[in-house]
Design a protein around this motif. Structure first.
Motif, PDB file in Angstrom:
ATOM      1  N   ALA A  93       2.003   9.723  13.539  1.00 24.30           N
ATOM      2  CA  ALA A  93       2.521   8.430  13.074  1.00 24.30           C
ATOM      3  C   ALA A  93       3.237   8.532  11.737  1.00 24.30           C
ATOM      4  CB  ALA A  93       1.375   7.426  12.975  1.00 24.30           C
ATOM      5  N   ARG A  94       2.970   9.595  10.976  1.00 24.49           N
ATOM      6  CA  ARG A  94       3.646   9.761   9.678  1.00 24.49           C
ATOM      7  C   ARG A  94       5.132  10.050   9.855  1.00 24.49           C
ATOM      8  NH1 ARG A  94      -1.735   8.754   9.896  1.00 24.49           N
ATOM      9  NH2 ARG A  94      -2.642   8.675   7.817  1.00 24.49           N
ATOM     10  N   VAL A  95       5.499  10.672  10.969  1.00 27.87           N
ATOM     11  CA  VAL A  95       6.918  10.920  11.240  1.00 27.87           C
ATOM     12  C   VAL A  95       7.641   9.600  11.495  1.00 27.87           C
ATOM     13  CG1 VAL A  95       8.563  12.050  12.793  1.00 27.87           C
ATOM     14  CG2 VAL A  95       6.438  13.209  12.165  1.00 27.87           C
ATOM     15  N   TYR A  96       7.051   8.739  12.305  1.00 26.71           N
ATOM     16  CA  TYR A  96       7.680   7.445  12.602  1.00 26.71           C
ATOM     17  C   TYR A  96       7.782   6.599  11.324  1.00 26.71           C
ATOM     18  CZ  TYR A  96       5.346   9.204  16.801  1.00 26.71           C
ATOM     19  OH  TYR A  96       4.844  10.003  17.783  1.00 26.71           O
ATOM     20  N   HIS A  97       6.772   6.720  10.455  1.00 25.39           N
ATOM     21  CA  HIS A  97       6.776   6.005   9.178  1.00 25.39           C
ATOM     22  C   HIS A  97       7.988   6.404   8.339  1.00 25.39           C
ATOM     23  CE1 HIS A  97       5.227   4.241   5.453  1.00 25.39           C
ATOM     24  NE2 HIS A  97       5.407   5.404   4.860  1.00 25.39           N
ATOM     25  N   LYS A 111      -8.137   3.048  10.452  1.00 27.40           N
ATOM     26  CA  LYS A 111      -9.069   2.623   9.412  1.00 27.40           C
ATOM     27  C   LYS A 111      -8.963   3.457   8.140  1.00 27.40           C
ATOM     28  CE  LYS A 111     -10.486  -0.624  11.994  1.00 27.40           C
ATOM     29  NZ  LYS A 111     -10.034  -1.998  11.674  1.00 27.40           N
ATOM     30  N   GLY A 112      -8.027   4.397   8.112  1.00 31.28           N
ATOM     31  CA  GLY A 112      -7.828   5.179   6.897  1.00 31.28           C
ATOM     32  C   GLY A 112      -7.850   6.666   7.171  1.00 31.28           C
ATOM     33  N   VAL A 113      -7.192   7.428   6.304  1.00 30.40           N
ATOM     34  CA  VAL A 113      -7.076   8.873   6.510  1.00 30.40           C
ATOM     35  C   VAL A 113      -8.411   9.583   6.299  1.00 30.40           C
ATOM     36  CG1 VAL A 113      -6.450   9.471   4.114  1.00 30.40           C
ATOM     37  CG2 VAL A 113      -5.594  10.860   6.011  1.00 30.40           C
ATOM     38  N   LYS A 114      -9.301   8.983   5.525  1.00 30.90           N
ATOM     39  CA  LYS A 114     -10.580   9.648   5.237  1.00 30.90           C
ATOM     40  C   LYS A 114     -11.419   9.818   6.497  1.00 30.90           C
ATOM     41  CE  LYS A 114     -12.442   8.935   1.276  1.00 30.90           C
ATOM     42  NZ  LYS A 114     -13.124   8.335   0.094  1.00 30.90           N
ATOM     43  N   GLY A 115     -11.474   8.787   7.355  1.00 33.36           N
ATOM     44  CA  GLY A 115     -12.243   8.889   8.593  1.00 33.36           C
ATOM     45  C   GLY A 115     -11.661   9.942   9.522  1.00 33.36           C
ATOM     46  N   GLY A 116     -10.336   9.958   9.628  1.00 33.81           N
ATOM     47  CA  GLY A 116      -9.679  10.968  10.455  1.00 33.81           C
ATOM     48  C   GLY A 116      -9.930  12.371   9.926  1.00 33.81           C
ATOM     49  N   PRO A 159       0.817  -1.220   0.000  1.00 30.46           N
ATOM     50  CA  PRO A 159       0.000   0.000   0.000  1.00 30.46           C
ATOM     51  C   PRO A 159       0.847   1.265   0.000  1.00 30.46           C
ATOM     52  CG  PRO A 159      -0.778  -1.574   1.650  1.00 30.46           C
ATOM     53  CD  PRO A 159       0.527  -2.089   1.150  1.00 30.46           C
ATOM     54  N   LYS A 160       0.344   2.313  -0.653  1.00 28.68           N
ATOM     55  CA  LYS A 160       1.003   3.612  -0.703  1.00 28.68           C
ATOM     56  C   LYS A 160       0.115   4.654  -0.022  1.00 28.68           C
ATOM     57  CE  LYS A 160       4.303   2.002  -3.405  1.00 28.68           C
ATOM     58  NZ  LYS A 160       5.685   1.851  -2.915  1.00 28.68           N
ATOM     59  N   LEU A 161       0.743   5.715   0.468  1.00 32.87           N
ATOM     60  CA  LEU A 161      -0.027   6.812   1.042  1.00 32.87           C
ATOM     61  C   LEU A 161      -0.959   7.401  -0.015  1.00 32.87           C
ATOM     62  CD1 LEU A 161       2.839   8.567   3.045  1.00 32.87           C
ATOM     63  CD2 LEU A 161       0.956   7.243   4.021  1.00 32.87           C
ATOM     64  N   LYS A 162      -2.204   7.663   0.360  1.00 33.50           N
ATOM     65  CA  LYS A 162      -3.203   8.153  -0.589  1.00 33.50           C
ATOM     66  C   LYS A 162      -3.326   9.673  -0.514  1.00 33.50           C
ATOM     67  CE  LYS A 162      -6.028   3.949  -0.273  1.00 33.50           C
ATOM     68  NZ  LYS A 162      -7.355   3.394   0.097  1.00 33.50           N
ATOM     69  N   HIS A 163      -3.372  10.324  -1.668  1.00 34.66           N
ATOM     70  CA  HIS A 163      -3.516  11.782  -1.741  1.00 34.66           C
ATOM     71  C   HIS A 163      -5.003  12.141  -1.637  1.00 34.66           C
ATOM     72  CE1 HIS A 163       0.703  12.523  -2.888  1.00 34.66           C
ATOM     73  NE2 HIS A 163       0.599  11.350  -3.495  1.00 34.66           N
ATOM     74  N   GLU A 164      -5.482  12.259  -0.407  1.00 34.51           N
ATOM     75  CA  GLU A 164      -6.913  12.472  -0.184  1.00 34.51           C
ATOM     76  C   GLU A 164      -7.220  13.780   0.562  1.00 34.51           C
ATOM     77  OE1 GLU A 164      -8.685   9.107   1.687  1.00 34.51           O
ATOM     78  OE2 GLU A 164      -8.475   7.822  -0.069  1.00 34.51           O
ATOM     79  N   LEU A 165      -6.206  14.620   0.812  1.00 30.70           N
ATOM     80  CA  LEU A 165      -6.403  15.827   1.606  1.00 30.70           C
ATOM     81  C   LEU A 165      -6.147  17.079   0.767  1.00 30.70           C
ATOM     82  CD1 LEU A 165      -4.471  14.622   4.794  1.00 30.70           C
ATOM     83  CD2 LEU A 165      -6.935  14.485   4.366  1.00 30.70           C
ATOM     84  N   GLY A 166      -7.059  18.054   0.878  1.00 32.76           N
ATOM     85  CA  GLY A 166      -6.937  19.300   0.138  1.00 32.76           C
ATOM     86  C   GLY A 166      -6.580  20.472   1.036  1.00 32.76           C
ATOM     87  N   LEU A 167      -6.696  21.697   0.480  1.00 35.53           N
ATOM     88  CA  LEU A 167      -6.336  22.906   1.228  1.00 35.53           C
ATOM     89  C   LEU A 167      -7.208  23.091   2.466  1.00 35.53           C
ATOM     90  CD1 LEU A 167      -4.795  25.547   1.578  1.00 35.53           C
ATOM     91  CD2 LEU A 167      -6.363  26.615  -0.068  1.00 35.53           C
ATOM     92  N   LEU A 168      -8.523  22.877   2.343  1.00 30.76           N
ATOM     93  CA  LEU A 168      -9.405  23.009   3.498  1.00 30.76           C
ATOM     94  C   LEU A 168      -9.026  22.004   4.583  1.00 30.76           C
ATOM     95  CD1 LEU A 168     -11.904  24.141   4.958  1.00 30.76           C
ATOM     96  CD2 LEU A 168     -13.276  22.422   3.743  1.00 30.76           C
ATOM     97  N   ASP A 169      -8.765  20.766   4.174  1.00 31.62           N
ATOM     98  CA  ASP A 169      -8.380  19.734   5.137  1.00 31.62           C
ATOM     99  C   ASP A 169      -7.088  20.124   5.858  1.00 31.62           C
ATOM    100  OD1 ASP A 169     -10.524  18.110   4.197  1.00 31.62           O
ATOM    101  OD2 ASP A 169      -9.255  17.456   2.533  1.00 31.62           O
ATOM    102  N   GLY A 170      -6.125  20.643   5.101  1.00 31.72           N
ATOM    103  CA  GLY A 170      -4.860  21.057   5.693  1.00 31.72           C
ATOM    104  C   GLY A 170      -5.030  22.205   6.667  1.00 31.72           C
ATOM    105  N   LEU A 202       2.614   0.095   5.819  1.00 35.49           N
ATOM    106  CA  LEU A 202       1.246   0.608   5.833  1.00 35.49           C
ATOM    107  C   LEU A 202       0.278  -0.566   5.871  1.00 35.49           C
ATOM    108  CD1 LEU A 202       1.538   3.339   3.024  1.00 35.49           C
ATOM    109  CD2 LEU A 202       1.814   3.660   5.492  1.00 35.49           C
ATOM    110  N   ASN A 203      -0.858  -0.375   6.525  1.00 31.56           N
ATOM    111  CA  ASN A 203      -1.864  -1.437   6.546  1.00 31.56           C
ATOM    112  C   ASN A 203      -2.731  -1.364   5.289  1.00 31.56           C
ATOM    113  OD1 ASN A 203      -3.670   0.662   6.942  1.00 31.56           O
ATOM    114  ND2 ASN A 203      -4.171   0.117   9.054  1.00 31.56           N
ATOM    115  N   LYS A 204      -3.772  -2.160   5.240  1.00 26.44           N
ATOM    116  CA  LYS A 204      -4.625  -2.207   4.045  1.00 26.44           C
ATOM    117  C   LYS A 204      -5.317  -0.888   3.768  1.00 26.44           C
ATOM    118  CE  LYS A 204      -5.532  -7.195   4.327  1.00 26.44           C
ATOM    119  NZ  LYS A 204      -6.566  -8.253   4.500  1.00 26.44           N
TER     120      LYS A 204
END
Length: 488
Positions: A344-348, A170-175, A7-18, A363-365
């Motif tokens: 956790a992204r720093v430890y990754h 469970k994924g970056v989307k829920g967070g 698995p790879k990190l998913k690009h799911e966050l935009g300017l508002l999210d940031g 990375l998990n599923k």
């Protein structure tokens, strides 16, 4: 290296999210509490606002400086990556080690305990005064027995951290959804509190608070004042800024998730600017509101430093306590979600550099670093049991500013080392503003080491230095790599 099929990190966050991550990670419980300690140290309204303005200036300066670094290195890991590129792997490891041992985990613990303390307003058994377990540990200097205790508030804070860690596995989307909802809710509620407070401005209180606004002195519990010598006054300002620096920290969390941002070269820098600007305006305005409805003595002596509760009671009556309790629960819940998500992204990234537990680099599923999330959860939970809010705060503030100074100085190093590198953003006010931040940060750290009681800044420094033997012990070829890096 990871296998291409993993698995790879998913690009799911935009300017508002940031932007919501920046603001949401910054606003926890501090703005509702720490002004009491600030007033005790500086003793006047003008200096109270000055402390928050100077903290906001430092935060904005650091944030726009980081914009240059985030544009150059739009990778997961953020500040860790910047330190590695500007200096070497050992300096980056010392940051990552401190981040894991006290900065991120300590902040998660402190915010979690704050959530529990205010939840007790709604359900009293959750109080920190409800001791569930105690064991004698010895005696203090006066011969009185000392105890290690575990309160209901500490247990609730640990359960909160476990819950949010689980959600983020469970994924970056829920967070992301939790972060956006809770951050918008607390921004709107804070603006509402400020507006209502200013509408309810009490003329006599305002006049009394601002009639001698720039007299710097210690405000004692009985309402009397104690004068400072010049050097002691500087120490008092530094001690006062511990709380405001802590309250304004975690703005850099968005840099850790660069690997999951859309167009990170653009959006990380903008998120840093917009998020820190919004929070700075809120923090300064909230403190102006406090001085509009509460006498300075009431701010300084608010029960358990809960200034916002005292102010809200003046604005809304007895229901004000419930209003603030709910606001802080929303605020700290969202804040801890952002801290847990980003950390956790720093430890990754460290693990992929061979500088952390190898499993943290997988990375998990759901394409998130699950192992990193859970070990962060364990350390934060232990810190929840370790001591009071103030002790963690003193230790964290020193270490955080120390690494901010190093990172911003890295801009000067990289300008010389890599003059032709792509820089979508350039540090605003370079070279003057970053230099001002560095000077202010070093003065702050120096004053804390000299004047802060309890030696907690010293313990923070010791934690950083412990990382040096750990680095060489866990990385046998590190010394050779450092020589090669320096020579190149």
């Amino acid at each position: 290296m990871q296998d291409n099929a993993s698995p790879k990190l998913k690009h799911e966050l935009g300017l508002l999210d940031g932007t919501m991550l920046v603001a949401g990670s910054m606003i926890g419980s501090g703005i509702f509490i720490v002004s009491a300690d600030i007033i005790r140290n500086v003793g006047s309204s003008g200096w109270l606002i000055f402390v928050w303005v100077i903290t906001g200036f430092m935060t904005l300066t650091a944030a726009v400086s980081y914009g240059e670094l985030s544009g150059m290195y739009p990778k997961a890991g953020g500040q860790y990556v910047y330190l590695k590129e500007a200096y070497n792997k050992m300096i980056a490891f010392l940051y990552g080690w401190s981040f894991f041992a006290v900065i991120q985990t300590g902040t998660i613990a402190a915010v979690g305990v704050a959530f529990s303390k205010f939840a007790a307003y709604i359900f009293k058994p959750l109080s920190e005064d409800n001791i569930l377990f105690s064991i004698a540990t010895g005696t203090n200097k006066s011969g009185a027995p000392t105890y290690f205790t575990i309160s209901a508030a500490q247990i609730v804070s640990i359960l909160l951290i476990i819950l949010l860690t689980y959600v983020n596995t469970k994924g970056v989307k829920g967070g992301k959804i939790i972060q956006n909802i809770f951050t918008l809710a607390k921004l709107l509620s804070l603006f509402g509190l400020i507006i209502f407070g200013l509408i309810m401005l009490k003329g006599d209180v305002w006049h009394a608070n601002w009639s001698n606004a720039w007299s710097l002195h210690k405000l004692n519990a009985d309402g009397s004042f104690s004068s400072y010598t010049t050097t002691a006054a500087m120490g008092a300002i530094a001690a006062a800024m511990v709380g405001s620096i802590f309250s304004a920290d975690a703005w850099n969390n968005v840099t850790f998730i660069a690997g999951e941002m859309n167009n990170p070269k653009r959006n990380i820098g903008l998120s840093l600017f917009f998020g820190t600007l919004i929070v700075t305006i809120i923090y300064v305005s909230a403190n102006v509101m406090y001085t509009a409805v509460l006498p300075l003595h009431d701010i300084a002596t608010a029960e358990k430093d809960r200034v916002a509760v005292a102010a809200s009671t003046q604005i809304f009556g007895q229901i004000g306590t419930l209003v603030i309790a709910l606001m802080i629960m929303v605020s700290t819940f969202g804040c801890n979600n952002g801290l847990i998500l980003a950390g956790a992204r720093v430890y990754h990234t460290m693990a992929n550099d061979g500088l952390f537990f190898k499993k943290a680099g997988t990375l998990n599923k759901a394409a998130v670093p699950e192992f990193g999330l859970w070990i962060q959860c364990v350390v934060a939970s232990i810190l929840c049991l370790s001591g009071s809010y103030g002790k963690l705060l003193d230790m964290i503030s020193f270490v955080v500013v120390l690494f901010y100074v190093l990172t911003i100085f890295g801009i000067y190093i990289l300008r010389k080392k890599r003059p032709d590198a792509e820089r979508p953003y350039k540090a605003f006010g370079y070279p003057v503003l970053p230099a001002i931040y560095i000077i202010m940060g070093l003065v702050f750290c120096g004053l804390l080491l000299k004047y802060q009681q309890g030696n907690y800044p010293v313990w923070g420094l010791i934690i950083v230095l412990i990382g040096i033997p750990i680095y060489y012990f866990t990385k046998p070829d590190a010394k050779k790599q450092e020589v090669l890096t320096t020579d190149s």
